[in-house]
Design a protein around this motif. Structure first.
Motif, mmCIF file in Angstrom:
data_model
loop_
_atom_site.group_PDB
_atom_site.id
_atom_site.type_symbol
_atom_site.label_atom_id
_atom_site.label_comp_id
_atom_site.label_asym_id
_atom_site.label_seq_id
_atom_site.Cartn_x
_atom_site.Cartn_y
_atom_site.Cartn_z
ATOM 1 N N VAL A 172 0.810 -1.213 0.000
ATOM 2 C CA VAL A 172 0.000 0.000 0.000
ATOM 3 C C VAL A 172 0.846 1.268 0.000
ATOM 4 O O VAL A 172 0.304 2.370 -0.020
ATOM 5 C CB VAL A 172 -0.979 0.001 1.192
ATOM 6 N N HIS A 173 2.163 1.110 0.016
ATOM 7 C CA HIS A 173 3.069 2.251 -0.136
ATOM 8 C C HIS A 173 3.247 2.622 -1.601
ATOM 9 O O HIS A 173 3.767 3.692 -1.910
ATOM 10 C CB HIS A 173 4.419 1.946 0.502
ATOM 11 N N GLY A 174 2.862 1.743 -2.516
ATOM 12 C CA GLY A 174 2.968 2.018 -3.935
ATOM 13 C C GLY A 174 4.283 1.564 -4.541
ATOM 14 O O GLY A 174 5.249 1.225 -3.842
ATOM 15 N N GLY A 175 4.317 1.549 -5.883
ATOM 16 C CA GLY A 175 5.440 0.959 -6.585
ATOM 17 C C GLY A 175 6.753 1.702 -6.460
ATOM 18 O O GLY A 175 7.806 1.090 -6.251
ATOM 19 N N VAL A 176 6.749 3.018 -6.592
ATOM 20 C CA VAL A 176 8.012 3.764 -6.511
ATOM 21 C C VAL A 176 8.630 3.608 -5.131
ATOM 22 O O VAL A 176 9.839 3.345 -4.991
ATOM 23 C CB VAL A 176 7.797 5.248 -6.855
ATOM 24 N N ALA A 177 7.828 3.765 -4.102
ATOM 25 C CA ALA A 177 8.340 3.600 -2.735
ATOM 26 C C ALA A 177 8.876 2.193 -2.520
ATOM 27 O O ALA A 177 9.915 1.999 -1.876
ATOM 28 C CB ALA A 177 7.237 3.911 -1.730
ATOM 29 N N ASN A 178 8.173 1.207 -3.056
ATOM 30 C CA ASN A 178 8.612 -0.179 -2.899
ATOM 31 C C ASN A 178 10.004 -0.392 -3.488
ATOM 32 O O ASN A 178 10.885 -0.970 -2.844
ATOM 33 C CB ASN A 178 7.617 -1.110 -3.581
ATOM 34 N N TRP A 179 10.220 0.090 -4.706
ATOM 35 C CA TRP A 179 11.504 -0.173 -5.345
ATOM 36 C C TRP A 179 12.615 0.689 -4.762
ATOM 37 O O TRP A 179 13.779 0.250 -4.712
ATOM 38 C CB TRP A 179 11.376 -0.013 -6.852
#
Length: 456
Positions: free
Chosen positions: A158-165
């Protein structure tokens, strides 16, 4: 965006969907339907004879392929309980495997439309999913709120893709720098190259684990991902000041991160994004460590090893940085990051000992939703267990019933741990109930569309 390109299917296309005959072994058995969408994705539906009017649209987690089955529930025991309680269960495979959000959202909504065509309009529709499916569920909640009444994310990204990577980059950057490795971290040309890089860095981590200095440095790297000190159900839960046992548990988890996400899944996502979508330019690693949930352990292990933490943090801050491809960041941000603009209630649950999608992702979600002015629509709840998505059937049903109560009453009363545990015991007295009061520390590398300063 209410509908993706493929969601605007014509009635003729929907009528062309192929379905298998309903499996009706007995009058009490649910109707089972398998079908295929115009996108090529498959779907499955299970509808009890006495349907309670609620349909649950389940989004499954990351699937590396090549097998790509549809899934309409998180696990078999939970599925059986839901069918006994009269819920209709549906879900698609997504037209592609991997970081498939651009396929997953329209395929899920098309599955919902196919369900309505066959079985009629539901009185209530709830989107739910776990792990990567939590990201898909939250994307549905933001982009197609008129199609659902509420959403439930379980151990979701739920943090989203950019934050995840970005947050996946930090621990491997620290390991590469502090262990003197030369493995490539981004712009991986193939899955074979990704596997080679993962194997090389894993071997270097294994070697470092044999020395006090190496263990301290591994602990520093894991702290930059907020890897918890108890992160698998098979591990012994270490004491608060048992730094060695804590680090040993994190060592197991960081090797899992290298094997699963840091290289192979990154390479697949880079192909979709058209380049590297993460960066650490401008990142102060001393500042990140200061916000980490396990910073005390790192300090203690550095002291025990006779190493200077200040010097190692300075080395990280001096090391050549990773620069992102702006177009890839834009793609990942547009497709896989969140505005926080919830229009319907969402409950998000997480285990506190998750090494793959750390519990701090819930802080990132709250940050976005609060900035967007939608905080009253969000509630978070925490399960006292180690591992990724290690919820019991009872805990999952309790979360669902709590969300339903919010939809019925307009109030989140009953979302506290005691009430959740009571609901869980009532729903399934045979499996654990472990909701607790918990407040995660801040997410270390947040990125969302509600904060313009995040965008690059």
């Amino acid at each position: 965006m209410r509908h993706g390109t493929r969601i605007a299917c014509t009635a003729a296309l929907l009528l062309s969907l192929t379905t298998a005959p309903a499996a009706m072994a007995a009058d009490a058995d649910p109707t089972h339907v398998d079908g295929r969408l115009p996108s090529g994705a498959t779907y499955m539906m299970d509808v009890p004879t006495t349907w309670n009017g609620t349909v649950l649209l389940f989004s499954h987690g990351y699937n590396a392929g090549p097998a790509n089955p549809a899934q309409d529930a998180p696990d078999a025991p939970t599925k059986a309980l839901l069918l006994q309680q009269g819920y209709a269960l549906i879900g698609s495979s997504y037209a592609s495997t991997g970081w498939a959000v651009t396929d997953a959202v329209p395929d899920q909504l098309a599955t919902l439309k196919a369900f309505t065509t066959r079985f009629g309009q539901a009185s209530r529709t709830i989107a739910w999913g776990r792990s990567y499916g939590g990201l898909v569920t939250t994307a549905i909640a933001e982009r197609a709120p008129d199609e659902i009444d509420g959403s439930l994310s379980m151990c979701g990204l739920v943090h989203g893709g950019v934050a995840n990577w970005n947050n996946t980059l930090d621990p491997v950057f620290a390991l590469k720098t502090l262990l003197g490795s030369d493995v490539p971290l981004v712009n991986l040309p193939s899955q074979e190259a990704a596997t080679d890089a993962a194997n090389t860095l894993t071997a270097e981590v294994d070697s470092a684990q044999s020395t006090a200095e190496g263990r301290a440095r591994i602990a520093l790297a894991t702290a930059l991902h907020n890897i918890p000190v108890w992160n698998a159900p098979t591990q012994t839960r270490p004491a608060a000041n048992d730094w060695d046992a804590q680090q040993a548990n994190q060592y197991d988890a960081v090797k899992g991160l290298l094997k699963i996400a840091a290289f192979n899944r990154r390479q697949e996502a880079e192909v979709r994004a058209g380049g590297n979508m993460s960066w650490n330019t401008g990142v102060d690693y001393a500042r990140l460590l200061g916000k980490s949930s396990v910073r005390k352990e790192v300090t203690a292990l550095y002291k025990k090893a006779g190493l200077s933490l200040t010097k190692d943090l300075a080395a990280l801050n001096r090391a050549p940085r990773v620069t992102a491809d702006p177009a890839a960041v834009a793609w990942m941000g547009t497709t896989s990051s969140f505005t926080g603009k919830l229009a319907k209630p969402q409950l998000s649950i997480h285990t506190i000992g998750d090494p793959l999608v750390p519990v701090q992702t819930e802080s990132a979600l709250r940050r976005a939703v609060t900035a967007a002015g939608a905080a009253p629509l969000l509630r978070r709840a925490y399960v006292d267990n180690a591992g990724h998505c290690t919820f019991s059937p009872a805990e999952q049903l309790a979360a669902l019933h709590t969300l339903e109560d919010r939809l019925t009453t307009g109030s989140w009363q009953g979302a506290d741990p005691a009430s959740l545990n009571s609901r869980a015991t009532e729903a399934d007295p045979t499996t654990p109930t472990r909701y607790i009061t918990y407040r995660p520390t801040p997410y270390l590398r947040p990125y969302d569309l509600a904060h313009p300063a995040d965008r690059r």
